[in-house]
Design a protein around this motif. Structure first.
Motif, PDB file in Angstrom:
ATOM      1  N   ILE A  60      16.816   0.580  -1.258  1.00  0.00           N
ATOM      2  CA  ILE A  60      15.497   1.163  -1.467  1.00  0.00           C
ATOM      3  C   ILE A  60      14.466   0.249  -0.819  1.00  0.00           C
ATOM      4  N   LEU A  61      13.632   0.836   0.032  1.00  0.00           N
ATOM      5  CA  LEU A  61      12.478   0.137   0.604  1.00  0.00           C
ATOM      6  C   LEU A  61      11.263   0.618  -0.172  1.00  0.00           C
ATOM      7  N   LEU A  62      10.564  -0.286  -0.838  1.00  0.00           N
ATOM      8  CA  LEU A  62       9.541   0.070  -1.813  1.00  0.00           C
ATOM      9  C   LEU A  62       8.195  -0.559  -1.473  1.00  0.00           C
ATOM     10  N   ASP A  63       7.215   0.286  -1.184  1.00  0.00           N
ATOM     11  CA  ASP A  63       5.847  -0.180  -0.970  1.00  0.00           C
ATOM     12  C   ASP A  63       5.254  -0.608  -2.314  1.00  0.00           C
ATOM     13  N   ILE A  64       4.285  -1.521  -2.298  1.00  0.00           N
ATOM     14  CA  ILE A  64       3.658  -1.962  -3.553  1.00  0.00           C
ATOM     15  C   ILE A  64       2.534  -1.029  -3.977  1.00  0.00           C
ATOM     16  N   ASN A  65       1.541  -0.893  -3.132  1.00  0.00           N
ATOM     17  CA  ASN A  65       0.324  -0.173  -3.506  1.00  0.00           C
ATOM     18  C   ASN A  65       0.429   1.305  -3.147  1.00  0.00           C
ATOM     19  N   MET A  66       0.582   2.125  -4.192  1.00  0.00           N
ATOM     20  CA  MET A  66       0.695   3.573  -4.011  1.00  0.00           C
ATOM     21  C   MET A  66      -0.074   4.253  -5.135  1.00  0.00           C
ATOM     22  N   PRO A  67      -0.476   5.498  -4.914  1.00  0.00           N
ATOM     23  CA  PRO A  67      -1.141   6.237  -5.995  1.00  0.00           C
ATOM     24  C   PRO A  67      -0.133   6.658  -7.068  1.00  0.00           C
ATOM     25  N   ILE A  68      -0.622   7.043  -8.191  1.00  0.00           N
ATOM     26  CA  ILE A  68       0.110   7.541  -9.353  1.00  0.00           C
ATOM     27  C   ILE A  68       0.934   6.405  -9.981  1.00  0.00           C
ATOM     28  N   TRP A  69       2.049   6.033  -9.406  1.00  0.00           N
ATOM     29  CA  TRP A  69       2.802   4.850  -9.841  1.00  0.00           C
ATOM     30  C   TRP A  69       2.929   3.918  -8.659  1.00  0.00           C
ATOM     31  N   ASP A  70       2.594   2.645  -8.864  1.00  0.00           N
ATOM     32  CA  ASP A  70       2.812   1.648  -7.818  1.00  0.00           C
ATOM     33  C   ASP A  70       4.238   1.098  -7.945  1.00  0.00           C
ATOM     34  N   ALA A  71       4.552   0.101  -7.172  1.00  0.00           N
ATOM     35  CA  ALA A  71       5.912  -0.469  -7.188  1.00  0.00           C
ATOM     36  C   ALA A  71       6.290  -0.995  -8.566  1.00  0.00           C
ATOM     37  N   TRP A  72       5.344  -1.603  -9.250  1.00  0.00           N
ATOM     38  CA  TRP A  72       5.644  -2.216 -10.553  1.00  0.00           C
ATOM     39  C   TRP A  72       5.949  -1.139 -11.595  1.00  0.00           C
TER      40      TRP A  72
END
Length: 130
Positions: A60-72
């Motif tokens: 899985i390649l996971l961006d940190i800053n995203m709308p709705i749910w971020d990586a965390w």
């Protein structure tokens, strides 16, 4: 070489998502490429994928800053559901914040922290590690 692996890209930037997907397709290393635009969509999609295929992506390649749910948010929920999963998660980000890098290290499923853009060579290296 085992080309039966599945990779998942979780990225909200449509241009970067398409660029990364095309680069991965060019390698011909993966049988399946899953894409999601935010952490919540990815979590729900991967849980559905797991129920239908009795498996999860290998990488899985996971961006940190995203709308709705971020990586965390994604990692908090995903880690609860996938005990024993042997895949790899790589954070991919343009963030240079050391706090993000330290936070990523708190998750045992996160195997690396990569700065965007991820290179063709790095995709091959990740494939070979899994």
């Amino acid at each position: 070489m085992n080309r039966n692996k599945t990779i998942c890209i979780i990225e909200d930037d449509q241009n970067y998502l398409m660029l990364t997907k095309k680069m991965i397709e060019f390698t011909s290393l993966f049988k399946e490429i899953l894409t999601y635009r935010n952490g919540k969509q990815a979590f729900e999609g991967l849980m559905d994928w797991k129920s239908k295929n009795n498996s999860l992506p290998d990488i899985i390649l996971l961006d940190i800053n995203m709308p709705i749910w971020d990586a965390w948010d994604f990692l908090d929920e995903f880690c609860k559901e996938v005990q024993g999963w042997e895949g790899l998660i790589y954070i991919i980000t343009s963030s240079i914040d050391k706090v993000d890098e330290a936070k990523a290290a708190e998750y045992s499923l996160v195997k690396g922290y990569l700065k965007k853009p991820v290179s063709f060579e790095k995709i091959i290296e990740i494939f070979n590690l899994n």
